[in-house]
Design a protein around this motif. Structure first.
Motif, short mmCIF file in Angstrom:
data_model
loop_
_atom_site.label_atom_id
_atom_site.label_comp_id
_atom_site.label_asym_id
_atom_site.label_seq_id
_atom_site.Cartn_x
_atom_site.Cartn_y
_atom_site.Cartn_z
N PHE A 3 31.36 48.36 36.76
CA PHE A 3 32.41 48.68 37.73
C PHE A 3 32.19 47.78 38.93
O PHE A 3 31.20 47.90 39.64
CB PHE A 3 32.33 50.16 38.14
CG PHE A 3 33.59 50.66 38.77
CD1 PHE A 3 34.69 50.98 37.99
CD2 PHE A 3 33.68 50.79 40.14
CE1 PHE A 3 35.87 51.44 38.58
CE2 PHE A 3 34.85 51.24 40.73
CZ PHE A 3 35.94 51.57 39.95
N VAL A 5 32.70 46.38 42.54
CA VAL A 5 33.13 46.76 43.89
C VAL A 5 32.99 45.50 44.74
O VAL A 5 31.88 45.01 44.94
CB VAL A 5 32.30 47.91 44.46
CG1 VAL A 5 32.72 48.22 45.89
CG2 VAL A 5 32.41 49.15 43.58
N THR A 36 48.09 46.81 35.76
CA THR A 36 46.85 47.29 36.36
C THR A 36 45.67 46.34 36.24
O THR A 36 44.57 46.68 36.66
CB THR A 36 46.46 48.64 35.72
OG1 THR A 36 46.30 48.43 34.31
CG2 THR A 36 47.51 49.69 35.98
N LYS A 53 39.74 42.73 33.46
CA LYS A 53 39.63 43.55 34.66
C LYS A 53 40.70 44.62 34.59
O LYS A 53 41.87 44.33 34.34
CB LYS A 53 39.79 42.70 35.92
CG LYS A 53 38.64 41.72 36.10
CD LYS A 53 38.67 41.07 37.44
CE LYS A 53 37.47 40.16 37.61
NZ LYS A 53 37.16 39.90 39.01
N ALA A 55 42.40 48.53 36.15
CA ALA A 55 43.08 49.02 37.35
C ALA A 55 42.09 49.26 38.49
O ALA A 55 40.98 49.75 38.27
CB ALA A 55 43.82 50.32 37.04
N ARG A 56 42.52 48.93 39.69
CA ARG A 56 41.71 49.19 40.88
C ARG A 56 41.68 50.68 41.17
O ARG A 56 42.69 51.37 41.08
CB ARG A 56 42.28 48.46 42.09
CG ARG A 56 42.11 46.97 42.01
CD ARG A 56 42.45 46.30 43.34
NE ARG A 56 42.35 44.88 43.20
CZ ARG A 56 41.20 44.19 43.24
NH1 ARG A 56 40.09 44.83 43.45
NH2 ARG A 56 41.19 42.89 43.08
N VAL A 57 40.50 51.13 41.56
CA VAL A 57 40.31 52.49 42.05
C VAL A 57 39.59 52.31 43.38
O VAL A 57 38.40 51.99 43.41
CB VAL A 57 39.45 53.33 41.08
CG1 VAL A 57 39.24 54.72 41.64
CG2 VAL A 57 40.11 53.38 39.71
N GLY A 58 40.33 52.41 44.49
CA GLY A 58 39.75 52.09 45.78
C GLY A 58 39.44 50.61 45.85
O GLY A 58 40.29 49.77 45.57
N ARG A 61 36.93 48.25 40.40
CA ARG A 61 37.68 48.28 39.15
C ARG A 61 36.74 47.99 37.99
O ARG A 61 35.73 47.30 38.17
CB ARG A 61 38.84 47.31 39.16
CG ARG A 61 38.47 45.86 39.27
CD ARG A 61 39.63 45.07 39.79
NE ARG A 61 39.95 43.92 38.98
CZ ARG A 61 41.02 43.16 39.20
NH1 ARG A 61 41.86 43.46 40.14
NH2 ARG A 61 41.26 42.11 38.46
N HIS A 121 28.41 50.17 45.89
CA HIS A 121 29.39 51.24 45.99
C HIS A 121 30.26 50.99 47.22
O HIS A 121 29.90 50.20 48.10
CB HIS A 121 28.71 52.62 46.05
CG HIS A 121 27.70 52.73 47.15
ND1 HIS A 121 28.03 53.00 48.45
CD2 HIS A 121 26.35 52.56 47.12
CE1 HIS A 121 26.93 53.02 49.19
NE2 HIS A 121 25.91 52.74 48.41
N GLU A 122 31.41 51.64 47.28
CA GLU A 122 32.38 51.39 48.35
C GLU A 122 31.85 51.65 49.74
O GLU A 122 32.22 50.97 50.69
CB GLU A 122 33.63 52.26 48.13
CG GLU A 122 34.52 51.75 47.06
CD GLU A 122 35.86 52.45 47.03
OE1 GLU A 122 36.35 52.90 48.10
OE2 GLU A 122 36.44 52.53 45.94
#
Length: 168
Positions: A3, A5, A36, A53, A55-58, A61, A121-122
């Motif tokens: 994932f 970020v 997406t 790649k 879909a973006r989540v925040g 992705r 992480h975000e």
């Protein structure tokens, strides 16, 4: 599954050049794009790989990468990809425990320079280098596909000022 970020920025000045520890040339070809995400093939001096790649989540992705034979990648570029390729030199610059990737674009996007950093992480805090400019994470104008589309529509190189002046 990985994932990704990632945060993306413009560069304010050439201060990053003094910190470069390695660089390599990349060529990307877009195989397919969907609502997406995207599928691309990438070549550097030594390797070739496919990247999918999602879909973006925040700020993140899902990202899947698979190394493939160079001959297959070259054939995909020639036979499957659109005619516009992304050409860039990626410069790796360590700063405060992270590695920043400064992409200096050539070819159709010559003149564009973007800095990216991958985070765990975000919410991860990070120190901004002094040479960092405006953050463009999530700004659709700075997606590679949007930059290529703008180039194709204009029929010429598009400047950073023109991209910034475009509506979101």
């Amino acid at each position: 599954m990985r994932f990704e970020v990632e945060r993306k920025f413009l560069v304010a000045d050439d201060g990053w050049k003094a910190g470069v520890v390695r660089r390599h040339r990349l060529t990307d070809g877009l195989i397919g794009q969907f609502d997406t995400g995207k599928v691309r093939v990438r070549l550097d001096e030594d390797r070739a790989w496919l990247t999918i790649k999602g879909a973006r989540v925040g700020l993140g992705r899902p990202e899947f990468e698979y190394e493939i034979p160079r001959a297959d990648a070259e054939a995909m570029m020639r036979l499957v990809c659109d005619t516009c390729f992304i050409e860039k030199t990626r410069h790796c610059v360590p700063h405060a425990g992270l590695v920043w990737e400064i992409d200096v674009y050539g070819g159709t996007l010559a003149g564009m320079i973007l800095a990216e950093v991958e985070l765990e992480h975000e919410a991860q805090a990070f120190e901004r280098p002094a040479w960092l400019g405006l953050e463009v994470t999530g700004d659709p104008r700075f997606r590679q596909s949007a930059l290529l589309r703008r180039f194709e529509e204009a029929g010429r190189r598009v400047t950073l000022e023109e991209v910034l002046a475009a509506p979101l």
